[in-house]
Design a protein around this motif. Structure first.
Motif, PDB file in Angstrom:
ATOM      1  N   SER A   1       0.506  -1.162  -0.362  1.00  0.00           N
ATOM      2  CA  SER A   1       0.421   0.109   0.308  1.00  0.00           C
ATOM      3  C   SER A   1       1.011   1.204  -0.046  1.00  0.00           C
ATOM      4  O   SER A   1       2.128   1.301   0.704  1.00  0.00           O
ATOM      5  N   ASP A   2       1.089   1.863  -0.507  1.00  0.00           N
ATOM      6  CA  ASP A   2       1.691   2.970  -1.065  1.00  0.00           C
ATOM      7  C   ASP A   2       0.799   4.545   0.347  1.00  0.00           C
ATOM      8  O   ASP A   2       0.372   4.161   0.418  1.00  0.00           O
ATOM      9  N   GLU A   3       1.615   5.743   0.044  1.00  0.00           N
ATOM     10  CA  GLU A   3       1.349   6.193   1.456  1.00  0.00           C
ATOM     11  C   GLU A   3       0.254   7.335   0.545  1.00  0.00           C
ATOM     12  O   GLU A   3      -0.080   7.823   2.145  1.00  0.00           O
ATOM     13  N   ARG A   4      -0.194   6.770  -0.531  1.00  0.00           N
ATOM     14  CA  ARG A   4      -1.584   7.850  -0.641  1.00  0.00           C
ATOM     15  C   ARG A   4      -2.558   6.910  -0.246  1.00  0.00           C
ATOM     16  O   ARG A   4      -4.128   7.044   0.763  1.00  0.00           O
ATOM     17  N   MET A   5      -2.701   6.033   0.076  1.00  0.00           N
ATOM     18  CA  MET A   5      -3.386   4.445   0.291  1.00  0.00           C
ATOM     19  C   MET A   5      -3.379   4.749   1.908  1.00  0.00           C
ATOM     20  O   MET A   5      -4.544   4.775   2.921  1.00  0.00           O
ATOM     21  N   ILE A   6      -1.774   5.112   1.863  1.00  0.00           N
ATOM     22  CA  ILE A   6      -1.855   4.828   3.633  1.00  0.00           C
ATOM     23  C   ILE A   6      -2.575   6.090   4.562  1.00  0.00           C
ATOM     24  O   ILE A   6      -3.095   6.472   5.888  1.00  0.00           O
ATOM     25  N   ASP A   7      -2.389   7.325   3.682  1.00  0.00           N
ATOM     26  CA  ASP A   7      -2.755   8.441   4.135  1.00  0.00           C
ATOM     27  C   ASP A   7      -4.575   8.416   4.327  1.00  0.00           C
ATOM     28  O   ASP A   7      -5.182   8.877   5.242  1.00  0.00           O
ATOM     29  N   ARG A   8      -4.767   7.527   3.208  1.00  0.00           N
ATOM     30  CA  ARG A   8      -6.131   7.766   3.181  1.00  0.00           C
ATOM     31  C   ARG A   8      -7.294   7.032   4.079  1.00  0.00           C
ATOM     32  O   ARG A   8      -8.126   7.046   5.187  1.00  0.00           O
ATOM     33  N   ILE A   9      -6.448   6.084   4.018  1.00  0.00           N
ATOM     34  CA  ILE A   9      -7.080   4.620   5.140  1.00  0.00           C
ATOM     35  C   ILE A   9      -6.453   4.230   6.393  1.00  0.00           C
ATOM     36  O   ILE A   9      -7.337   3.529   7.376  1.00  0.00           O
ATOM     37  N   ASN A  10      -5.537   4.485   6.858  1.00  0.00           N
ATOM     38  CA  ASN A  10      -4.593   5.030   8.194  1.00  0.00           C
ATOM     39  C   ASN A  10      -3.773   3.602   7.740  1.00  0.00           C
ATOM     40  O   ASN A  10      -3.848   2.579   7.373  1.00  0.00           O
ATOM     41  N   ILE A  11      -2.985   4.145   8.343  1.00  0.00           N
ATOM     42  CA  ILE A  11      -1.486   2.111   8.716  1.00  0.00           C
ATOM     43  C   ILE A  11      -1.735   1.267   9.115  1.00  0.00           C
ATOM     44  O   ILE A  11      -1.510   0.160   8.010  1.00  0.00           O
ATOM     45  N   ARG A  12      -2.756   0.807  10.120  1.00  0.00           N
ATOM     46  CA  ARG A  12      -3.244  -0.056  10.012  1.00  0.00           C
ATOM     47  C   ARG A  12      -3.932  -1.124   8.847  1.00  0.00           C
ATOM     48  O   ARG A  12      -4.268  -1.958   8.469  1.00  0.00           O
ATOM     49  N   GLN A  13      -4.882  -0.366   8.610  1.00  0.00           N
ATOM     50  CA  GLN A  13      -6.044  -0.300   7.341  1.00  0.00           C
ATOM     51  C   GLN A  13      -5.234  -1.221   6.101  1.00  0.00           C
ATOM     52  O   GLN A  13      -5.333  -1.754   5.061  1.00  0.00           O
ATOM     53  N   ALA A  14      -4.094  -0.254   5.944  1.00  0.00           N
ATOM     54  CA  ALA A  14      -3.396  -0.008   4.897  1.00  0.00           C
ATOM     55  C   ALA A  14      -2.265  -0.941   4.952  1.00  0.00           C
ATOM     56  O   ALA A  14      -2.208  -2.249   3.831  1.00  0.00           O
ATOM     57  N   THR A  15      -1.789  -1.447   6.074  1.00  0.00           N
ATOM     58  CA  THR A  15      -1.511  -2.977   5.891  1.00  0.00           C
ATOM     59  C   THR A  15      -2.103  -3.860   5.808  1.00  0.00           C
ATOM     60  O   THR A  15      -1.266  -5.106   5.434  1.00  0.00           O
ATOM     61  N   LEU A  16      -3.325  -3.944   6.309  1.00  0.00           N
ATOM     62  CA  LEU A  16      -3.754  -5.481   6.307  1.00  0.00           C
ATOM     63  C   LEU A  16      -4.192  -5.700   5.022  1.00  0.00           C
ATOM     64  O   LEU A  16      -4.688  -6.785   4.315  1.00  0.00           O
ATOM     65  N   LEU A  17      -4.658  -4.623   4.392  1.00  0.00           N
ATOM     66  CA  LEU A  17      -4.500  -4.295   2.575  1.00  0.00           C
ATOM     67  C   LEU A  17      -3.581  -5.292   2.020  1.00  0.00           C
ATOM     68  O   LEU A  17      -3.613  -5.715   0.814  1.00  0.00           O
ATOM     69  N   ALA A  18      -2.138  -4.522   2.046  1.00  0.00           N
ATOM     70  CA  ALA A  18      -1.433  -5.106   1.686  1.00  0.00           C
ATOM     71  C   ALA A  18      -1.085  -6.652   2.036  1.00  0.00           C
ATOM     72  O   ALA A  18      -0.447  -7.393   1.186  1.00  0.00           O
ATOM     73  N   MET A  19      -1.561  -7.112   3.441  1.00  0.00           N
ATOM     74  CA  MET A  19      -1.445  -8.503   3.631  1.00  0.00           C
ATOM     75  C   MET A  19      -2.363  -9.719   2.434  1.00  0.00           C
ATOM     76  O   MET A  19      -2.161 -10.622   2.486  1.00  0.00           O
ATOM     77  N   ARG A  20      -4.022  -8.276   2.063  1.00  0.00           N
ATOM     78  CA  ARG A  20      -4.576  -8.993   1.621  1.00  0.00           C
ATOM     79  C   ARG A  20      -3.877  -9.877   0.232  1.00  0.00           C
ATOM     80  O   ARG A  20      -4.230 -10.649  -0.117  1.00  0.00           O
TER      81      ARG A  20
END
Length: 233
Positions: A80-99
């Motif tokens: 998940s790039d920096e834009r996604m991190i800023d949009r949905i927060n780091i934890r949710q972006a982490t879960l998205l990357a894991m999935r």
């Protein structure tokens, strides 16, 4: 997790054919993506020296990376790039990357692989597959440790490529983390597109200006007679 429950889990893993370990790196940096790896390792003899990537030197991680990918049954990378991190927060972006890493799980022939069990480092991801969350899994579960190393090397290599584009920020050494030199570069040159704006605060932060970087580089580079030009900026 008690020693008893850990032992039960290890026995379950040994009895399960395809166990996918998932881990991520890059939650804390100011710049760059969060990167996750999903990997299935074969049962039997384990690669010597495998452990949590944070406890290994960069040189050893690079060496183990090649061995892991040579021996693995299947692997996948998500980020998940920096834009996604800023949009949905780091934890949710982490879960998205894991999935995403799980969905990209492929063997060496490029065929998608569905694991029988998913072991995730300290998280639960959105999947219908059987899964277990293991605190400190990157130091307890072999497949998660392998995922940790592959994710770390993948992200470090990306940050070194960013360093070639923006050498003033020191990404090759700091990997995007908030070192003193990194913060000084931010104040001097501004915020890059790859910075996580939700991680940065302060009135002295401004957008990146390539002309400023070039001007400072010109002022601080040696003169043709090899004498340093003293300047103030």
């Amino acid at each position: 997790m008690t020693p008893e429950t850990l032992q039960e889990l290890l026995l379950k893993i040994d009895a399960t054919e395809l166990v996918c370990g998932i881990d991520e790196v890059g939650r804390g940096p100011l710049a760059g993506p969060v990167v996750a790896c999903a990997i299935i390792m074969p049962h039997g003899e384990k690669i010597e020296g495998i452990r949590d990537s944070k406890k290994l030197s960069e040189k050893k991680r690079e060496r183990l990376y090649d061995v892991i990918l040579d021996r693995c049954v299947a692997w996948g990378i998500g980020q998940s790039d920096e834009r996604m991190i800023d949009r949905i927060n780091i934890r949710q972006a982490t879960l998205l990357a894991m999935r995403e890493a799980l969905h990209q799980l492929k063997d060496r022939n490029g065929q998608l692989v569905t694991p029988d069990l998913v072991a995730v480092d300290a998280e639960h991801i959105d999947t219908t597959l059987p899964q277990v969350s293991v605190v400190h899994g990157d130091d307890r579960i072999y497949a998660i440790s392998c995922a940790s190393i592959v994710a770390k090397v993948t992200r470090d290599r990306l940050m070194r490529r960013y360093d070639a584009l923006y050498p003033a920020y020191g990404f090759a050494s700091n990997k995007g983390y908030g070192t003193k030199a990194h913060y000084e570069a931010l104040r001097r040159y501004g915020i890059l597109p790859l910075h996580r704006r939700s991680f940065l605060h302060g009135e002295d932060l401004h957008d990146y200006n390539p002309q400023i970087e070039q001007k400072i580089a010109d002022l601080t580079s040696p003169r043709e007679d090899n004498t340093a030009e003293e300047t103030a900026y």
